[in-house]
Design a protein around this motif. Structure first.
Motif, short mmCIF file in Angstrom:
data_model
loop_
_atom_site.label_atom_id
_atom_site.label_comp_id
_atom_site.label_asym_id
_atom_site.label_seq_id
_atom_site.Cartn_x
_atom_site.Cartn_y
_atom_site.Cartn_z
N THR A 304 0.80 -1.24 0.00
CA THR A 304 0.00 0.00 0.00
C THR A 304 0.83 1.28 0.00
O THR A 304 0.27 2.36 -0.13
CB THR A 304 -0.91 0.07 1.24
N TYR B 248 -5.14 6.24 9.50
CA TYR B 248 -4.32 5.08 9.17
C TYR B 248 -5.24 3.87 9.01
O TYR B 248 -6.43 3.93 9.33
CB TYR B 248 -3.27 4.85 10.27
N ASP B 249 -4.67 2.80 8.52
CA ASP B 249 -5.49 1.65 8.16
C ASP B 249 -6.26 1.08 9.35
O ASP B 249 -5.88 1.24 10.49
CB ASP B 249 -4.61 0.58 7.52
N HIS B 250 -7.34 0.44 9.03
CA HIS B 250 -8.19 -0.24 10.00
C HIS B 250 -8.76 0.71 11.06
O HIS B 250 -8.80 0.39 12.24
CB HIS B 250 -7.43 -1.41 10.66
N CYS B 425 -5.79 7.11 3.53
CA CYS B 425 -5.79 5.65 3.36
C CYS B 425 -6.34 5.25 2.00
O CYS B 425 -6.85 4.13 1.84
CB CYS B 425 -6.58 4.98 4.48
N THR C 74 -5.33 -3.98 -0.15
CA THR C 74 -6.35 -3.19 0.56
C THR C 74 -6.26 -3.37 2.07
O THR C 74 -6.88 -2.62 2.80
CB THR C 74 -7.76 -3.62 0.14
#
Lengths: 415, 1003, 107, 190
Positions: A304, B248-250, B425, C74
């Motif tokens: 990513t 940020y992710d999640h 993101c 992802t």
């Protein structure tokens, strides 16, 4: 290619800079090339450049999925050093470093190579021994490095805290001719020089498949059509496994995120590059005044170009501890790249199971500093279908034989 | 003149005046002022100098997007460079200085750069400064570095503290304007847990300045009512002065709370970093007004129209007495009307649109304001301060026009939603042709752990720029976020505001559109970095056509504001230069943080003594009291040696070695790993783990073992004791305890999960004390309680019992070659046992010894040390340890790898002793050279030194090393170059230098 | 900043409570294996852009290893499951197939 | 066993919450198949405490039994009774595949008390300790900043934290720093 110079700027200044020509052409692909390099990052462009300059192979295309220099070339912390422990590493990184010395003049574009010196701090006895070992190895390898004591460290880096409560600075490995360069300019300078040799740099062109016949490469299929070639160099950090997959083989590589960050700009505060491996952080100051900071990699496969924030915290914490007056500076931007980590954390410059396909990958966190040396060695491998002395040890066969090139052994990390 | 008015100023408290200094001069402001508003209220228009040309600059904005008004704030341990005056709340005694000039803000030598601007276009430095090669580093670069940089370098360690906080919310709403409030209310109504945060010190955002009615109330009143409602809700947490700066992710949101900046003091942490895990993140981050690109748009006094309105309404500061408004959209008319109604003069509104009939324009006309259609600014008069503008036809070349005198210019190029958090993101944008802006594409949201979009946008951050539209959008976003997190259906209605008729924006990227090169070279895009329209056009001409190339070539958007004001204008200019639509150009990548965040906050509490844990053995305090010279070993700290009087560490080591060989020494070995392995398959498991055979070890006995990884490399060693029929105790190295325990569990859990084995890492349960030396037995006997004779407890055995009343496990093992006991005792009694041994040893010459003595003792005996003889590339066979590799086993971890060609090669470097001919000590890390050079021109090597010490026992240098064919070359003399000295000659010898028969340890 | 559900604790664990462990379901090659097979076991990695089966350890928690199926592009987590299996659960594979129609499968 | 001293030697800090050394505490690690009836019965018999379910901690007779993983329990008891209980458990589990170890000295127990105790813990752990997400009867193994730790709540306003002995000082300083006056967040107010 019209030469760059102060005189040219003065001339153009008088006519509002309307007369500058394009730095590189933007052609459509031809049907066939003698060699195709996939990946217009620093390594790919340098490979193409030395194919032309050293081996006279100029009917070359460099194919780039996005914009040239847009991968790790434009995302790293621009450190250049060659104080590696193992012979093959020291050889190729020193070759690269020496080519950086004259790159601006060779390519007629100022890449701002700044041999300001690199210190790797030793903060444990184990590190002291490791760097003393490296200094001895470097002396035999022809790499100019020196073990220096804490007072010399302080002279070189006045803002450092030598006697931190946790890890006092016990000394450092000093490479006076290490330094930094302007990363984007390295890609642009090579691109401009390749273009001037008549090579085609084809941006926004993704490879969608690789055609082979009788175990050898025949053509690549791209979003801009099919292109034939007998020599295909895959120089695509962060995407190596994917391209290898198209050619039908696997690589000893996992792709993970590596992050970096910069502070807001301040006036000159630190003249050298400092790396502190015990606490996992390294830092230099850009010519604009930003503190450019990097740390370790994330541990999981990730494409990513975004990393995990706790690594940023660890790195920043380490630097604040080492340079306490930086605590009130502010992080201006953070970013990530995809790095290919191999089984021994050293790069691959190798022939592959498919004839005519060569791979240059796995530079991990150490890619930028090696660009000219990597391009030089890769060009030789592609031109001669056999590695020269610089690439010889970096073949894929080493994994089968158990012949690692492990740089982590001297407490160093390969940033 | 910019002045403080008697009226207006909703955020300031005139009953609380306060004094501060700027550039050494004393200023007055009020509680609620920002540094910028207070300075502007005192007519301090010039606040800094630009990066490249050192042009005079004033504030252009009123908030986080400010590129110009950066100051050095505070002093000493509280000095902070590059702080935005527009977001700095003043407090009594604040000290600020402007930046990037010498000798002063008003007279700056660096401004000479401005005279040569024509010869310093974008990227000029790539084309020159190349000769002579050394000059870049020695001449040009130092000059550029000194000229660049902005803020001063802090000189003292930070005087403040910081901390972190973890927070968990179903819905986090970022931005406390009316959209954020509406979204939070809607989300809260579904019953889920909501966090609402606002970067400034006030709720409500722009709405109270911009006006309008919500639910029949004035915006300001609606804000108050909404805040009260949310504060009363048990499921809502609200924070001011806290910016959500990165997604940020999640669902990870990081926010920066400025706890103490506005009220510096000792008690509170200065900043707090919130690490928020949210199910959904709603960004109600508003929109930013864009500047217009006209010649001279950087002169102090030219300001965003909305900012000028903010200063007027929020802080009662009039930026000028006579203002020109220049715009391409309706919103700037609000500024004109606000100025007019405050009794100030509006010289004209220059509207780039050919005809303007919108209600706001009509209202301006009705208020007596001159609206000039199809006009723009051709030039700004004045250098340090606006004195007038040249009003020209937007469609012309700006050559001729009408001069209008004014002391301030309010500009508006339209609005751009703040999409940063949406984009961090991977949320995608679409180009909204009607409003000339990039806005979030709801169909392409950033996706989270469950694959669903986890960021929603609200209000103008979505591109819903009207009050009514924004509120409706925000309500829907809040509700959707709440429902997605399992909230209940809610019938709470969306807040309502009246619809406003408006006239579309006319995209204007260059003003006037036919401006020639001279004017384009004075149209600033990036104010701080001095990037102009001409620079972007140059980049396009030279082939830097990707928006990323243009950014990097020109430095557009790379300043401290990260292009908040410049990016959209810049990429629009680039698109025009490339004759391509704006979406084809795209944007650069949005990266955290939204605004810069202090390193201190990121490090949090982990500074000073909390930087990293220091692991301590139970005897740590005793070591400290006895002058331990510490050595960090992982997170442990172990005594390297104990210094007496004026001893150097080397003196102390010599003393400790001699004493241990002659009398008795005491070593704190508590850090050694102690892992219990138990179960019916434990023996079989250990046989796989170790190269040797452990299953056959009799109960009561000890055996030395080696562990390798699957690559064949040696990773740890230690003594294994068999405790009972199905239980073994594995000792590891200090660094190995956690690593090897994890290694064991990994194999048990993921490969041999059907084997019945349990492990327990008991490293810290025991203090382990080594009593070493010829008088060791006498010391133990003095404690009494156990038979420690050779007969009862022979070498390489262990026993359990009570020693001097302590419950101990006693091991007869030796890493020194001396008679040696290692005593394990429950950690809580470690100090007491140590004290008892210490007492008992007093008449026998007992001394404690540290890690270096440990190293010397083992090196004299030729024992290998993990980390010295091994470095991750060494296999047991290299070290002559074949005796510790069982030939009877089919398999062990690493066995297959060790049969690979390179590992099985006869040419590997193997362990030998090295004895210098002159008795000197070989330097650490030295190599053994061979003849000639390799293909890369490097000296050929044939070995290296792995351990080298002065041996006080033998009174000479001793070393171990790995040498090609070493064991077959005994007696041969090899050459070891040193750095800066003569090469050393050393003889290859057996690595065991002392007591080769092993008689001393087995007594 | 990932969160993964530890199948043993039932806790949604923060990335900082976990340790990543690389590609899952590698088959150990050992004594008697060919050089090819051994090299492949130690080094060759799928490193896919997309669905990745991988190992994690709940290190600041129950200490157990577990498996996760996660997208490397992802970062979507399709599921986590116990370590003591040599291939992913069929239901999980079916779920991923449904979500990612072009997916080549776990092998 | 008068020679035994706790790693923190009774340290205490008074901030906006109180942080203190809980003193020597008996702790016994029990590893075995927690699903097996014989194991359950043996543990119950030897300790007098019923087996906790996943993520739980159960108290009885002055002892507590915490679920640490699917095959691991941690018994809290008096320091002096730990060796005896270790032996009793070992005996009760004889014949079963199990491992029992006295770990009283390997770990330390700290107490954080006060109405804002949750907030102090929340500054240091990624675990959600807000009411509703965590409370008495639950055991959480996690991380306190840079070290592994576990905790449970004896009541609504206190935490018992267990950490490795070698980092006792670090954890105590960490908790004290988090409880420093001036650092109140007001997160779990009302």
């Amino acid at each position: 290619m019209r030469r760059y110079s102060a005189f040219a700027i003065a001339r153009e200044g008088l006519r509002y800079h309307t007369g500058w020509e394009r730095a590189w052409a933007s052609p459509e692909p031809k049907k066939r090339y003698d060699a195709i390099v996939v990946g217009a990052g620093g390594h790919g462009l340098a490979t193409a450049y030395y194919l032309g300059k050293n081996h006279g192979i100029k009917n070359v295309a460099v194919i780039e999925k996005g914009w040239l220099g847009g991968g790790n070339t434009g995302r790293n912390t621009t450190i250049i050093r060659s104080n590696y422990l193992q012979d093959p590493s020291a050889a190729i990184y020193e070759k690269a470093r020496s080519l950086y010395e004259t790159m601006s003049q060779d390519l007629n574009m100022n890449v701002m190579f700044s041999p300001r010196g690199v210190i790797m701090l030793a903060q444990t006895h184990h590190e002291v021994r490791g760097y003393q070992r490296t200094a001895h190895a470097n002396a035999l390898q022809g790499v100019a490095t020196e073990w220096i004591g804490p007072q010399r460290v302080k002279e070189l880096v006045p803002i450092i805290r030598l006697d931190g409560p946790r890890y006092p600075v016990l000394g450092g490995l000093w490479q006076p001719r290490g330094g930094t360069a302007r990363h984007d300019a390295v890609a642009w300078a090579y691109a401009r020089a390749c273009s001037a040799m008549g090579m085609d740099i084809i941006q926004n062109c993704a490879v969608t498949g690789i055609e082979t016949e009788d175990g050898a490469v025949k053509a690549v299929n791209t979003t801009k059509g099919r292109i034939e070639t007998a020599k295909l160099a895959l120089v695509v950090a962060g995407h190596s496994s994917e391209l290898a997959g198209m050619a039908g083989f696997r690589l000893p590589i996992e792709s993970v995120a590596l992050q970096a960050l910069v502070s807001e700009p301040i006036k000159p505060a630190m003249d050298v590059v400092v790396m502190a491996n015990t606490v996992h952080g390294y830092m230099s100051q850009s010519d604009k005044g930003e503190m450019v900071i990097g740390g370790g990699t994330d541990g999981f496969n990730n494409y990513t170009q975004r990393g995990s924030f706790h690594h940023v915290e660890e790195t920043v914490r380490a630097l604040v501890e080492t340079f306490p007056m930086l605590s009130r500076l502010k992080m201006m931007r953070q970013w990530g790249g995809i790095v290919d980590m191999t089984g021994d954390r050293s790069p691959i410059l190798s022939k592959t199971p498919v004839g005519g396909i060569y791979v240059n990958a796995g530079w991990g966190t150490g890619g930028f500093k090696s660009i000219p040396g990597s391009g030089w060695a890769m060009a030789e491998l592609v031109a001669k279908d056999a590695p020269g002395p610089l690439a010889a040890a970096f073949g894929l066969d080493r994994f089968r034989e158990g012949r690692f090139i492990d740089e982590s052994v001297a407490a160093g990390v390969a940033h | 003149m910019s002045t403080r008015l008697e009226s207006l100023g909703r955020l300031i408290d005139r009953s609380q005046p306060m004094t501060f200094t700027f550039n050494g001069r004393s200023f007055k402001g009020y509680a609620g002022d920002t540094l910028a508003s207070a300075l502007l209220g005192a007519d301090q228009m010039m606040l800094g100098r630009s990066f490249k040309y050192h042009r005079p600059r004033g504030a252009v904005a009123s908030g986080a997007e400010e590129p110009n008004a950066l100051v050095g704030l505070g002093q000493g341990g509280r000095f902070e460079p590059d702080q935005r005056a527009t977001t700095t709340e003043i407090f009594p005694g604040l000290v600020a200085k402007s930046q990037n000039h010498w000798p002063s803000l008003e007279y700056d030598i660096g401004a000479v750069n401005s005279l040569f601007a024509r010869f310093l276009p974008a990227g000029f430095y790539y084309k020159t400064f190349m000769a002579p090669p050394a000059a870049w580093k020695t001449v040009f670069e130092p000059f550029i570095r000194q000229s660049a940089g902005l803020g001063a370098v802090p000189e003292e360690p930070d005087a403040d503290r910081y901390e972190h906080l973890y927070h968990h919310a179903d819905v986090a709403v970022v931005g406390g304007g009316v959209a954020g409030l509406a979204a939070a209310k809607a989300a809260a109504a579904t019953g889920v847990k909501v966090l609402l945060l606002e970067q400034s010190a006030h709720w409500g955002g722009r709405a109270p300045v911009d006006g309008g009615e919500i639910d029949g109330m004035a915006a300001e009143d609606w804000v108050s009512a909404s805040v009260a409602e949310l504060e009363a809700a048990p499921n809502v947490t609200m924070r001011l002065r806290m910016q959500g700066f990165g997604v940020y992710d999640h669902g990870y949101l990081i926010a920066h709370e400025r706890v103490g900046d506005h009220a510096p003091g000792e008690a509170a942490p200065r900043h707090r970093l919130w690490r928020i895990r949210a199910g959904r993140i709603v960004t109600a981050t508003g929109a930013l007004e864009r500047p217009l690109a006209f010649a001279g748009n950087d002169v102090p006094g030219v300001m965003l129209a909305s900012a000028m309105r903010d200063y007027l309404v929020n802080w009662g500061v009039a930026i000028g007495r006579r203002v020109v408004v220049v715009t391409n959209n309706d919103d700037a008319y609000r500024t004109a009307l606000a100025f007019k109604s405050a009794g100030l003069d509006v010289a004209a509104v220059l509207d780039a649109r050919a005809s303007v009939i919108s209600p706001l324009a009509q209202a301006a006309r009705e208020a007596g304001i001159s609206v000039l259609e199809g006009r723009g600014i051709g030039a700004v008069k004045g250098r340090n301060r606006v004195s007038g503008v040249l009003a020209v036809r937007q469609q012309g070349d700006g050559g001729a026009g009408e001069e209008i005198a004014c002391d301030a210019v309010a500009m508006s190029g339209g609005w751009s939603p703040v999409v940063h958090l949406w984009s961090h993101c991977g949320g995608k944008l679409l180009w909204d042709e009607a409003d000339a802006m990039f806005r979030p594409d709801p169909a392409r949201a950033p996706s989270g752990a469950d694959g669903a979009g986890f960021v929603l946008t609200a209000g103008s951050a979505s591109g819903a720029l009207t009050l009514a539209g924004g509120l409706a959008d925000a309500h829907a976003a809040g509700k959707a976020a709440g429902r997605a997190m399992g909230g209940k259906a809610s019938r709470k209605a969306a807040p309502k505001a009246g619809a406003e008729a408006s006239q579309p924006i006319a995209p204007v990227w260059i003003m006037p559109e036919g401006a020639g090169p001279a004017k384009r070279a004075k149209m600033w895009l990036d104010f701080q970095n001095d990037v102009k329209v001409s620079d972007v056009q140059l980049a396009a001409r030279e082939g830097y056509q990707s928006v990323e190339h243009t950014k990097r070539y020109t430095t557009l958007g790379m300043a401290t504001d990260q292009g908040k004001l410049s990016n959209i204008n810049g990429l629009a200019v680039l698109s025009q230069a490339l004759s391509q639509p704006i979406p084809a150009t795209g944007t650069t990548t949005f990266r955290p943080p939204y605004t810069p965040v202090s390193f201190g906050a990121i490090a949090g509490e982990a500074a000073g003594e909390l930087f990293q844990p220091v692991r301590q053995t139970p005897i740590h305090a005793w070591h400290e009291a006895h002058h331990a010279h510490w050595e960090p070993v992982g997170h442990w700290r172990r005594p390297y040696a104990y210094l007496r009087g004026t001893e150097t560490p080397a003196d102390a080591v010599t003393r400790e070695v001699v004493n241990t060989r002659e009398n008795v020494g005491l070593l704190d070995a508590s850090t050694l790993g102690k892992i219990v392995v138990k179960g019916p398959d434990a023996g079989r498991f250990l046989d796989m783990l170790y190269t040797g055979m452990m299953s056959t070890l009799p109960v009561g006995k000890c055996r030395y073992g080696l562990m390798c990884n699957e690559n064949g490399f040696l990773i740890d060693d230690g003594v294994v004791a068999r405790l009972d029929d199905d239980t073994w105790l594995c000792h590891t190295t200090t660094g190995g305890a956690d690593r090897i325990h994890a290694h064991m569990e990994e194999w048990l859990q993921t490969e041999w999960w059907d084997w019945r084995v349990y492990t327990a890492n008991l490293t810290e349960q025991y203090a382990q004390i080594a009593v070493v030396g010829p008088k060791a037995r006498a010391v133990l006997e003095a404690l009494g309680g156990m038979d420690v004779s050779r007969e009862a407890l022979p070498f390489m055995t262990w026993a359990e019992g009570e020693l001097g009343g302590f419950p101990v496990r006693l091991f007869r093992i030796s890493f020194s070659g001396e008679l040696s006991y290692e005593i394990a005792v429950p950690a809580s009694m470690g100090q007491a046992l140590w004290d008892r041994l210490w007492q008992a040893g007093q008449t026998r010459g007992i001394m404690p010894y540290g890690t270096e003595t440990l190293h010397v003792l083992r090196a004299e005996k030729g024992f290998i040390m993990i980390g010295d003889e091994t470095d991750g590339t060494v296999i047991p066979q290299d070290l002559g340890l074949n005796w510790a590799i069982s030939k009877k086993k089919d398999d062990y971890l690493g066995k297959r790898a060790q049969s690979r060609s390179f590992m099985a090669s006869e040419d590997r470097w193997r362990l030998v002793g090295l004895e210098t001919l002159d008795g000197s000590v070989i330097p650490d890390g030295a190599y053994v050279v061979a003849e000639g050079r390799n293909a890369n021109g490097q000296r050929n090597m044939q070995g290296r030194v792995t351990s080298t010490y002065y041996s006080p026992t033998l009174k000479r240098g001793i070393a171990m090393g790995l040498v090609a064919h070493g064991p077959e070359r005994m007696g041969e003399v090899v050459t070891i170059p040193t750095i800066g000295g003569p090469a050393i000659k050393a003889k290859i010898v057996d690595p065991v230098f002392y007591d080769k028969e092993g008689a001393k340890q087995d007594v | 900043m990932l969160i993964l559900e530890c199948p043993y604790c039932g806790i949604m664990a923060d990335e900082t409570e976990l340790t990543p462990g690389g590609e899952a379901h590698l088959k150990r090659a050992t004594v008697g294996s060919t050089d090819d097979a051994f090299e492949s076991y130690l080094f060759d990695r799928k490193n896919p852009k997309g669905v990745h089966f991988e190992r994690w350890r709940h290190s600041a928690g129950c200490g157990k290893w577990f498996h996760a199926a996660r997208s490397t592009t992802t970062l979507e987590v399709y599921g986590t499951y116990a370590a003591q299996v040599s291939e992913p659960p069929k239901e999980l594979v079916a779920k991923i197939k449904k979500k990612c129609p072009g997916w080549e499968g776990w092998q | 066993m008068s020679d035994a001293v706790s790693a923190l030697a009774g340290a205490a800090y008074e901030g906006y919450c109180q942080v203190s050394d809980a003193g020597l505490t008996g702790m016994v690690t029990i590893r075995g198949d927690l699903g097996a009836a014989k194991v359950k019965a043996a543990v119950k018999k030897a300790t007098g405490v019923a087996l906790p379910g996943q993520g739980a901690i159960v108290a009885a007779k002055g002892r507590k039994l915490a679920w640490m993983s699917p095959d691991e329990l941690l018994l809290f008891c008096g320091y002096d009774e730990a060796p005896g209980l270790t032996a009793a458990l070992t005996e009760a589990l004889a014949g079963q595949h199990a491992l029992v170890a006295n770990v009283s000295d390997a770990r330390v127990v700290l107490r954080v008390t006060g109405t804002q105790a949750r907030e102090v813990i929340a500054k240091l752990t990624p675990a959600d300790v807000s009411p509703g997400a965590f409370g008495p009867g639950q055991m959480r193994r996690t991380r306190l900043q840079q070290v592994a730790a576990g905790f449970h709540m004896p009541d609504e306003t206190s935490f018992e934290v267990i950490a490795f002995r070698s980092v006792a000082d670090y954890v105590f300083t960490l908790l004290s720093n988090a409880a420093r006056p001036g650092g109140e967040v007001g997160l779990f107010d009302g």
